[in-house]
Design a protein around this motif. Structure first.
Motif, PDB file in Angstrom:
ATOM      1  N   VAL A 481      46.986  37.497  31.607  1.00  0.00           N
ATOM      2  CA  VAL A 481      47.593  37.698  32.951  1.00  0.00           C
ATOM      3  C   VAL A 481      48.862  38.044  33.029  1.00  0.00           C
ATOM      4  CG1 VAL A 481      47.695  37.011  35.339  1.00  0.00           C
ATOM      5  CG2 VAL A 481      45.626  36.574  34.327  1.00  0.00           C
ATOM      6  N   THR A 482      49.223  39.152  33.504  1.00  0.00           N
ATOM      7  CA  THR A 482      50.973  39.195  33.190  1.00  0.00           C
ATOM      8  C   THR A 482      51.741  38.516  34.251  1.00  0.00           C
ATOM      9  OG1 THR A 482      50.301  41.513  32.752  1.00  0.00           O
ATOM     10  CG2 THR A 482      52.836  41.045  33.464  1.00  0.00           C
ATOM     11  N   ASN A 483      51.263  38.604  35.540  1.00  0.00           N
ATOM     12  CA  ASN A 483      52.202  37.734  36.469  1.00  0.00           C
ATOM     13  C   ASN A 483      51.368  36.618  36.907  1.00  0.00           C
ATOM     14  OD1 ASN A 483      53.468  36.951  38.589  1.00  0.00           O
ATOM     15  ND2 ASN A 483      53.691  38.678  39.866  1.00  0.00           N
ATOM     16  N   VAL A 484      51.558  35.263  36.263  1.00  0.00           N
ATOM     17  CA  VAL A 484      50.941  34.208  36.509  1.00  0.00           C
ATOM     18  C   VAL A 484      51.104  33.502  37.952  1.00  0.00           C
ATOM     19  CG1 VAL A 484      50.437  33.606  34.062  1.00  0.00           C
ATOM     20  CG2 VAL A 484      52.699  32.798  35.360  1.00  0.00           C
ATOM     21  N   GLU A 485      52.214  33.950  38.532  1.00  0.00           N
ATOM     22  CA  GLU A 485      52.616  33.389  39.906  1.00  0.00           C
ATOM     23  C   GLU A 485      51.854  33.978  40.958  1.00  0.00           C
ATOM     24  OE1 GLU A 485      56.961  33.635  40.157  1.00  0.00           O
ATOM     25  OE2 GLU A 485      57.093  31.723  38.921  1.00  0.00           O
ATOM     26  N   GLU A 486      51.711  35.194  40.720  1.00  0.00           N
ATOM     27  CA  GLU A 486      50.749  36.205  41.457  1.00  0.00           C
ATOM     28  C   GLU A 486      50.134  37.249  40.926  1.00  0.00           C
ATOM     29  OE1 GLU A 486      51.450  38.876  45.865  1.00  0.00           O
ATOM     30  OE2 GLU A 486      53.158  38.547  44.600  1.00  0.00           O
ATOM     31  N   PRO A 487      48.820  36.634  40.319  1.00  0.00           N
ATOM     32  CA  PRO A 487      48.002  37.802  39.849  1.00  0.00           C
ATOM     33  C   PRO A 487      47.655  39.160  40.208  1.00  0.00           C
ATOM     34  CG  PRO A 487      46.788  35.961  40.252  1.00  0.00           C
ATOM     35  CD  PRO A 487      48.011  35.571  40.873  1.00  0.00           C
ATOM     36  N   TRP A 488      47.599  39.079  41.548  1.00  0.00           N
ATOM     37  CA  TRP A 488      47.208  40.284  42.399  1.00  0.00           C
ATOM     38  C   TRP A 488      47.617  40.363  43.773  1.00  0.00           C
ATOM     39  CZ3 TRP A 488      41.246  39.744  41.340  1.00  0.00           C
ATOM     40  CH2 TRP A 488      40.587  38.802  42.353  1.00  0.00           C
ATOM     41  N   LYS A 489      47.682  41.401  44.287  1.00  0.00           N
ATOM     42  CA  LYS A 489      47.779  41.424  45.881  1.00  0.00           C
ATOM     43  C   LYS A 489      46.545  41.931  46.480  1.00  0.00           C
ATOM     44  CE  LYS A 489      52.605  42.805  45.098  1.00  0.00           C
ATOM     45  NZ  LYS A 489      53.836  43.809  45.239  1.00  0.00           N
ATOM     46  N   GLU A 490      46.213  41.214  47.652  1.00  0.00           N
ATOM     47  CA  GLU A 490      44.980  41.580  48.125  1.00  0.00           C
ATOM     48  C   GLU A 490      44.639  41.125  49.580  1.00  0.00           C
ATOM     49  OE1 GLU A 490      40.580  40.020  46.296  1.00  0.00           O
ATOM     50  OE2 GLU A 490      41.573  38.423  47.614  1.00  0.00           O
ATOM     51  N   THR A 491      43.919  42.170  50.225  1.00  0.00           N
ATOM     52  CA  THR A 491      43.736  42.226  51.857  1.00  0.00           C
ATOM     53  C   THR A 491      42.283  42.269  51.901  1.00  0.00           C
ATOM     54  OG1 THR A 491      44.314  44.494  52.185  1.00  0.00           O
ATOM     55  CG2 THR A 491      46.142  42.906  52.388  1.00  0.00           C
ATOM     56  N   ASN A 492      41.692  41.615  52.996  1.00  0.00           N
ATOM     57  CA  ASN A 492      40.505  41.843  53.465  1.00  0.00           C
ATOM     58  C   ASN A 492      40.563  42.875  54.592  1.00  0.00           C
ATOM     59  OD1 ASN A 492      37.752  41.583  54.528  1.00  0.00           O
ATOM     60  ND2 ASN A 492      37.838  39.310  54.027  1.00  0.00           N
ATOM     61  N   THR A 493      39.854  43.849  54.471  1.00  0.00           N
ATOM     62  CA  THR A 493      39.730  44.988  55.500  1.00  0.00           C
ATOM     63  C   THR A 493      38.229  45.055  55.911  1.00  0.00           C
ATOM     64  OG1 THR A 493      39.631  46.759  53.611  1.00  0.00           O
ATOM     65  CG2 THR A 493      41.716  46.204  54.565  1.00  0.00           C
ATOM     66  N   SER A 494      37.994  44.677  57.078  1.00  0.00           N
ATOM     67  CA  SER A 494      36.618  44.692  57.550  1.00  0.00           C
ATOM     68  C   SER A 494      35.532  44.222  56.624  1.00  0.00           C
ATOM     69  CB  SER A 494      36.380  46.061  57.618  1.00  0.00           C
ATOM     70  OG  SER A 494      37.292  46.696  58.450  1.00  0.00           O
ATOM     71  N   GLY A 495      35.908  43.012  55.920  1.00  0.00           N
ATOM     72  CA  GLY A 495      35.003  42.605  55.016  1.00  0.00           C
ATOM     73  C   GLY A 495      34.909  42.720  53.533  1.00  0.00           C
ATOM     74  N   ILE A 496      35.692  43.887  53.257  1.00  0.00           N
ATOM     75  CA  ILE A 496      35.726  44.543  51.744  1.00  0.00           C
ATOM     76  C   ILE A 496      37.359  44.422  51.444  1.00  0.00           C
ATOM     77  CG2 ILE A 496      35.611  46.604  50.686  1.00  0.00           C
ATOM     78  CD1 ILE A 496      33.587  47.928  52.373  1.00  0.00           C
ATOM     79  N   PHE A 497      37.307  43.961  50.242  1.00  0.00           N
ATOM     80  CA  PHE A 497      38.759  43.604  49.553  1.00  0.00           C
ATOM     81  C   PHE A 497      39.463  44.783  49.258  1.00  0.00           C
ATOM     82  CE2 PHE A 497      36.927  39.565  49.677  1.00  0.00           C
ATOM     83  CZ  PHE A 497      37.579  38.637  50.386  1.00  0.00           C
ATOM     84  N   MET A 498      40.712  45.109  49.338  1.00  0.00           N
ATOM     85  CA  MET A 498      41.590  45.891  48.891  1.00  0.00           C
ATOM     86  C   MET A 498      42.365  45.209  47.886  1.00  0.00           C
ATOM     87  SD  MET A 498      40.762  49.090  50.251  1.00  0.00           S
ATOM     88  CE  MET A 498      38.959  48.612  49.947  1.00  0.00           C
ATOM     89  N   THR A 499      42.330  45.634  46.526  1.00  0.00           N
ATOM     90  CA  THR A 499      43.018  44.715  45.431  1.00  0.00           C
ATOM     91  C   THR A 499      44.070  45.528  44.741  1.00  0.00           C
ATOM     92  OG1 THR A 499      41.403  43.263  45.407  1.00  0.00           O
ATOM     93  CG2 THR A 499      42.874  43.067  43.814  1.00  0.00           C
ATOM     94  N   GLN A 500      45.347  45.267  44.658  1.00  0.00           N
ATOM     95  CA  GLN A 500      45.959  46.094  43.839  1.00  0.00           C
ATOM     96  C   GLN A 500      47.086  45.135  42.878  1.00  0.00           C
ATOM     97  OE1 GLN A 500      48.297  48.487  46.501  1.00  0.00           O
ATOM     98  NE2 GLN A 500      49.388  46.507  47.488  1.00  0.00           N
ATOM     99  N   ASP A 501      47.817  45.848  41.889  1.00  0.00           N
ATOM    100  CA  ASP A 501      48.633  45.017  41.186  1.00  0.00           C
ATOM    101  C   ASP A 501      48.117  43.946  40.331  1.00  0.00           C
ATOM    102  OD1 ASP A 501      50.366  47.081  41.967  1.00  0.00           O
ATOM    103  OD2 ASP A 501      51.254  45.793  43.486  1.00  0.00           O
TER     104      ASP A 501
END
Length: 512
Positions: A481-501
């Motif tokens: 993992v490149t960014n161990v402090e924040e491995p990804w950015k994620e939001t829950n939209t209507s029960g489906i996850f949108m993940t980036q970075d």
């Protein structure tokens, strides 16, 4: 004196009467579910429930409620949320009389006047549609199902190897969240439309489908949070929220693109006699053009986003648990060495990867820790009410009550998964000695794909794709993992996850 004048003169009396009626109805509504506790104000207003969706962390909000108030928590005047496996299996039983709730499921109506298998509320129509669509998800009618998956798993490996591999002299982080989306979209478009979108070959979001899904699901958050779903259907709001085909992006843009693909397909092959993919199967089993369009859109969202979320979640937990990572890679290497897995560039067969116990312990545990779908999937209690058994006690549920599924709470239930349920430990799936306990754990896993008459038709495809991908990523590369402090950015939209970075680094391994 005219009517208007009389109304004006009696305005305060009429206001008082209307207010009294409203208060009386609220009191009646409150007392129906007064035995179920929940966050402040949930017995009277929908505010807490709506804010949970708008927070884009509804899965955590609902778990907090069931953790604090018990396996059935009140989250609205007529809404309950449960983390009880007993109640959920009962609700989803074939003959228990529970039905889908209009408030929740209409959010899956991507075309204003057309239902998908997800949004269809009529049980008879829903069951007929399932029967019509089942063959398209199976290898019996879709003969190239596994080979189609293999093509795109191989393309993912090749893309990483040729473009994104790090070396001792150069680090090249890349977003694994986006690459798994490319894979999932290429797989589902290939088996669905007969040809892939080509995201992996081009290393880009061809046609903008990912962008459309992202915008469409984010708009759905507001429909749910503000209770606007039904109001928006068939009104100008559909265009503003990106659901009209006139919209250039969002679900509307996706609908327009899908219509073009299917129209061209029917123009070239009116009887769909040449195809062996999902579209051909669905057409032969009675779906018309509009139904093909709506169901194709749904499977692009349901099939692609959920599979991608599962793959990236499993990889995140593997990359952050060295002990597990090392053991799984050893199992993968042993399968290659003893010939159970064909040498590269062949992709591991579905039959072989399903027989690797630690691989599937890791996959199940990754999906348990981070379920791909957390929508509440509310069901309505039959009109006459229903008495159910929970933990040895009888519980009465008034007719017409909406009951949702607390996905995060159930999958972290310490009574089922032990005191360390909040921690990642794949061995729990291999070392459990109590057969009843293991059966219950597997039942919870099954529930991730729906249950009973509502089980996801694409489950076998998803499991095949997930298992093959994890095997090949572990066979071909070493990961970090490149960014161990924040491995990804994620939001829950209507029960489906949108993940980036989800930035990772892959280095070449010697494979055979």
């Amino acid at each position: 004196m005219g009517v208007a004048a009389l109304i004006y003169e009696a305005r305060w009396l009429l206001t008082s009467v209307a207010l009294a009626i409203w208060v009386a109805l609220k009191i009646k509504q409150y007392y129906r579910l007064r035995h179920f506790k929940g966050p402040f104000g949930t017995g009277w207003f929908e505010i807490w429930h709506g804010l949970a969706y708008l927070s884009e962390n509804s899965h955590l909000k609902f778990k907090e409620a069931t953790d604090k108030y018990g396996p059935i928590a009140r989250i609205g005047p007529n809404e309950l949320m449960t983390s009880s496996i007993e109640l959920l299996t009962h609700i989803n039983g074939a003959r228990n009389g529970y039905t889908r709730t209009r408030w929740w499921y209409l959010v899956g109506r991507f075309v204003p006047d057309r239902d998908t298998i997800f949004s269809e509320l009529n049980e008879d129509i829903h069951n007929k549609r399932r029967a019509q669509m089942a063959g398209g998800y199976s290898g019996k009618e879709n003969h190239e199902l596994e080979s189609s998956v293999d093509i795109h798993v191989a393309e993912l490996v090749q893309l990483i190897r040729t473009k994104h591999c790090s070396t001792e002299t150069k680090t090249k982080p890349f977003d694994l969240a986006r690459k798994t989306q490319y894979l999932a979209l290429d797989v589902i478009s290939h088996i669905g439309f007969g040809e892939p979108f080509g995201d992996l070959v081009t290393d880009q979001d061809v046609g903008g489908y990912i962008e459309d899904v992202d915008k469409g699901t984010r708009a759905s958050v507001y429909l749910l949070g503000f209770g606007l779903t039904e109001l928006a259907l068939g009104t100008p709001l559909m265009h503003l929220l990106g659901r009209s085909e006139k919209a250039k992006t969002g679900f509307g843009g996706m609908t327009a693109n899908t219509r073009r693909i299917i129209s061209k397909r029917l123009e070239d092959d009116p009887d769909m006699s040449k195809g062996t993919d999902m579209l051909a199967s669905w057409f032969r089993h009675g779906l018309d053009k509009e139904q093909l369009i709506t169901e194709s859109i749904f499977q692009l969202i349901a099939g692609a986003e959920t599979a991608a979320t599962s793959m990236r979640s499993i990889m995140l937990y593997l990359l952050t648990h060295p002990r597990v990572y090392t053991r799984l890679q050893a199992e993968v290497d042993a399968a290659v060495k003893d010939g159970r897995a064909a040498p590269y560039p062949n992709i591991v067969s579905n039959a072989t990867q399903r027989q690797l116990p630690y691989l599937w312990a890791c996959c199940k545990e990754g999906m348990r820790m981070h379920p791909a779908v957390t929508n509440s999937s509310q069901k309505k209690v039959p009109p006459g009410g229903n008495t159910v058994m929970m933990e040895g006690k009888t519980v009465y549920l008034p007719g017409g009550t909406n009951i949702g599924y607390c996905v995060w709470g159930l999958n972290r239930d310490q009574k089922i998964f032990g005191a360390d349920a909040d921690y990642y430990r794949p061995e729990r799936w291999l070392n459990e000695e109590d057969p009843k306990k293991l059966a219950q754990m597997n039942q919870v896993h099954e529930m991730l794909f729906g249950y009973g008459k509502y089980q996801c038709l694409g489950k076998p495809i998803a499991l095949m794709e997930i298992g093959k991908t994890i095997f090949e990523l572990m066979r071909n590369f070493d990961w970090s993992v490149t960014n161990v402090e924040e491995p990804w950015k994620e939001t829950n939209t209507s029960g489906i996850f949108m993940t980036q970075d989800f930035l990772v680094e892959a280095t070449e391994r010697s494979v055979s």
